[in-house]
Design an enzyme around this catalytic site. Sequence first.
Site, PDB file in Angstrom:
ATOM      1  CG  ASP A  28      -0.324  26.545  26.183  1.00 56.15           C
ATOM      2  OD1 ASP A  28       0.201  27.390  25.441  1.00 56.15           O
ATOM      3  OD2 ASP A  28       0.277  25.994  27.141  1.00 56.15           O
TER       4      ASP A  28
ATOM      5  CG  ASP B 297       2.824  27.568  30.928  1.00 55.16           C
ATOM      6  OD1 ASP B 297       3.346  28.183  29.979  1.00 55.16           O
ATOM      7  OD2 ASP B 297       2.707  28.041  32.072  1.00 55.16           O
TER       8      ASP B 297
ATOM      9  CG  HIS C  41       3.218  32.817  23.619  1.00 53.95           C
ATOM     10  ND1 HIS C  41       3.685  31.521  23.463  1.00 53.95           N
ATOM     11  CD2 HIS C  41       2.992  32.960  24.928  1.00 53.95           C
ATOM     12  CE1 HIS C  41       3.718  30.928  24.629  1.00 53.95           C
ATOM     13  NE2 HIS C  41       3.316  31.765  25.541  1.00 53.95           N
ATOM     14  CG  ASP C  42       6.510  33.242  26.387  1.00 55.35           C
ATOM     15  OD1 ASP C  42       6.582  32.097  26.860  1.00 55.35           O
ATOM     16  OD2 ASP C  42       5.523  33.988  26.561  1.00 55.35           O
TER      17      ASP C  42
ATOM     18  CD  GLU D 175       7.350  27.468  28.560  1.00 50.24           C
ATOM     19  OE1 GLU D 175       6.584  27.285  29.512  1.00 50.24           O
ATOM     20  OE2 GLU D 175       7.634  28.603  28.131  1.00 50.24           O
TER      21      GLU D 175
HETATM   22  O1  TEU Z   1       6.552  30.874  29.938  1.00 42.74           O
HETATM   23  C1  TEU Z   1       7.460  30.398  30.897  1.00 42.74           C
HETATM   24  C2  TEU Z   1       8.649  31.267  30.949  1.00 42.74           C
HETATM   25  O2  TEU Z   1       9.651  30.913  31.510  1.00 42.74           O
HETATM   26  C3  TEU Z   1       8.562  32.570  30.288  1.00 42.74           C
HETATM   27  O3  TEU Z   1       7.981  33.467  31.227  1.00 42.74           O
HETATM   28  C4  TEU Z   1       9.919  33.031  29.886  1.00 42.74           C
HETATM   29  O4  TEU Z   1      10.816  32.840  30.938  1.00 42.74           O
HETATM   30  C5  TEU Z   1       9.863  34.476  29.603  1.00 42.74           C
HETATM   31  O5  TEU Z   1       8.666  34.694  28.916  1.00 42.74           O
HETATM   32  C6  TEU Z   1      11.048  34.857  28.758  1.00 42.74           C
HETATM   33  O6  TEU Z   1      10.896  36.197  28.428  1.00 42.74           O
HETATM   34  C7  TEU Z   1       5.267  30.275  30.053  1.00 42.74           C
HETATM   35  C8  TEU Z   1       4.376  30.913  29.002  1.00 42.74           C
HETATM   36  O7  TEU Z   1       4.891  30.609  27.705  1.00 42.74           O
HETATM   37  C9  TEU Z   1       4.350  32.393  29.254  1.00 42.74           C
HETATM   38  O8  TEU Z   1       3.610  33.077  28.239  1.00 42.74           O
HETATM   39  C10 TEU Z   1       3.689  32.629  30.611  1.00 42.74           C
HETATM   40  O9  TEU Z   1       3.772  34.010  30.920  1.00 42.74           O
HETATM   41  C11 TEU Z   1       4.422  31.833  31.707  1.00 42.74           C
HETATM   42  O10 TEU Z   1       4.734  30.495  31.348  1.00 42.74           O
HETATM   43  C12 TEU Z   1       3.504  31.706  32.919  1.00 42.74           C
HETATM   44  O11 TEU Z   1       2.433  30.851  32.585  1.00 42.74           O
END
Ligand code: TEU
Length: 571
Positions: free
Chosen positions: A99, A205, A337-338, A262
């Site tokens: 990542d 990311d 994971h989000d 992403e």
């Molecule tokens: O996520 C980017 C992001 O936009 C997310 O925060 C999303 O909007 C949100 O989780 C929706 O609920 C990436 C990573 O995947 C995330 O885990 C990190 O918190 C974020 O970037 C910051 O690095």
Amino acid sequence: PVHRAWWKESNVYQIYPASFKDSNGDGIGDIPGIISELDYIAGLGVDIVWLCPCYKSPQVDMGYDISDYKDIYEKYGTLNDIDELIAGLHKRGLKFVMDLVVNHTSDQHEWFKSAISSKESPYRDWYIWKKPNYGADGSRQPPNNWKSYFGGSAWEYDANSDEYYLHLFATEQPDLNWENPKVRDAVHDIMRFWLDKGVDGFRMDVINFISKDLALPDAPITNPNEEYQSGAMFYACGPRLHEFLQVMGKILKEYDAFSVGEMPEVYDPLEMINTVGFERNELNMIFQFEIVNLGHGPTGKFSPGTWHLTQLKKIVNKWQAFMQTNDGWNALYLENHDQARSVSRFASDAPNVRKVAAKMLATFLGFQSGTIFVYEGQELGLVNVPKSWGVDKYRDIESLNYYNEQAAAGASKEALDSILCEMQKKARDHARYPVPWDDSNEYAGFSSVTPWMDVNEDYKEWNAKSQINDATSVYSFWRSVFDLRREFKDVFVYGTFTLVDAFNESVFAYKRVYESSEALIVTSFKDTEVTWTVPKDNVKPGKILLTNYDRTGIDGEIVLKPFEAFVFLVE
Ligand code: TEU
Ligand code: CA
């Protein structure tokens, strides 16, 4: 014609290090724990493993706040463990993707500690600093009205220099200044460090945030009830994005490396096609957010929202069509994971249907055109945490900041209960409880001690051990999906995509065609029986390749059982 490539034919398994498996009894998942389950992962039939950040980090945002890109977070293991993981995967014919989190660093990174120490620091302009604004009443204000994803302003004041620094996420995640060539060189150096160690590529990311509108203007008021507003139109897909990606793409090309970007805040695939066009040599594919944002409310993720199957059809059809006609490529996912668990969110986790629902979603996703991503536990049909969990059992900064911010602002008990209700549907926490391996102890075999986050109480029935040798399990069903994609690669990977019976509100059906090969994929999103007539131009001789019940054939009119799904190959 669609270009062929190994990364188009690969299936990816995503691992969240903290929650996969604890090997040393500290309650936290780690890299040796992953190494101990490589046969489980390879047995699923995936080709690539994507590991979420495991670099040195204060863990404010579970490792998405990196303090050293070339060393490993001590609770996850060491650089030697990574070498062993890479060797273990390569030995099994799998590739390893890391990542790359380079829109921001941790505030504990050496670069930022130097930058904030003095305006004269050589690292000062590696980050984004601006003078305060002043209100009519002379009060000091942030440089603009942008909000952070984790609450409050996207700017943090540094009294020492009387300047603010930008952080689109937590205050401990300062944004890097990509206009500075030294920042870009440092990122290229990090990429080569890992590629030279044998890493096969990167998930990048929020990579579309790295080029921003340098004027950093105030955002229009889209949410009048909020003090700060989304500035996404000024930081997503900025003017130099493709330029920056093409330089990174050249490095990736040197190693024939895998890349998936992403891209939150992107709703127009045409804009992104330019990124993933095969000949553009930027990224192989991107994660768009239109499906996973379904059900978000008008004032953000934790406000009540609904979604309909016709919305899902429109989104899928748009992205399938664009990527087909512009030689781009889709990254297909329903979980990460989000995101909350897709069975709970897009189908039903009621005990009597959760298994067929999990298989239905595997069928819905698994036969589209693109690269399939499965998130740890999705292959087991895991669901959201029980509604009995209070806020105290949630762990994620996004969930907790929002809840606590609303509470601090004086939200009523009803309002807070409503937020908890939305958290129970959509919080990132549902993806982060420990993977249940067996029923050997109260921690589902994840650890020998109380884990950093509670296991889901359903682990006695829902765990890996009970599924890997059960031909009727969700794990076995996902393996069949991957096996069929490989066996019928032309039609399932490279074939065209067409919605069938597009306006049906209960059934999501689509067709894949490649020359004389044709398949009909039918999935019911209803938890009741649904009568469905196969549109007459799709009634052809053939056979059922996959079913989540025991269907043996289809004729004109059929009764679909709750969440029934099948794949029919025309012969
Ligand atoms: O996520 C980017 C992001 O936009 C997310 O925060 C999303 O909007 C949100 O989780 C929706 O609920 C990436 C990573 O995947 C995330 O885990 C990190 O918190 C974020 O970037 C910051 O690095
Ligand atoms: Ca551990």
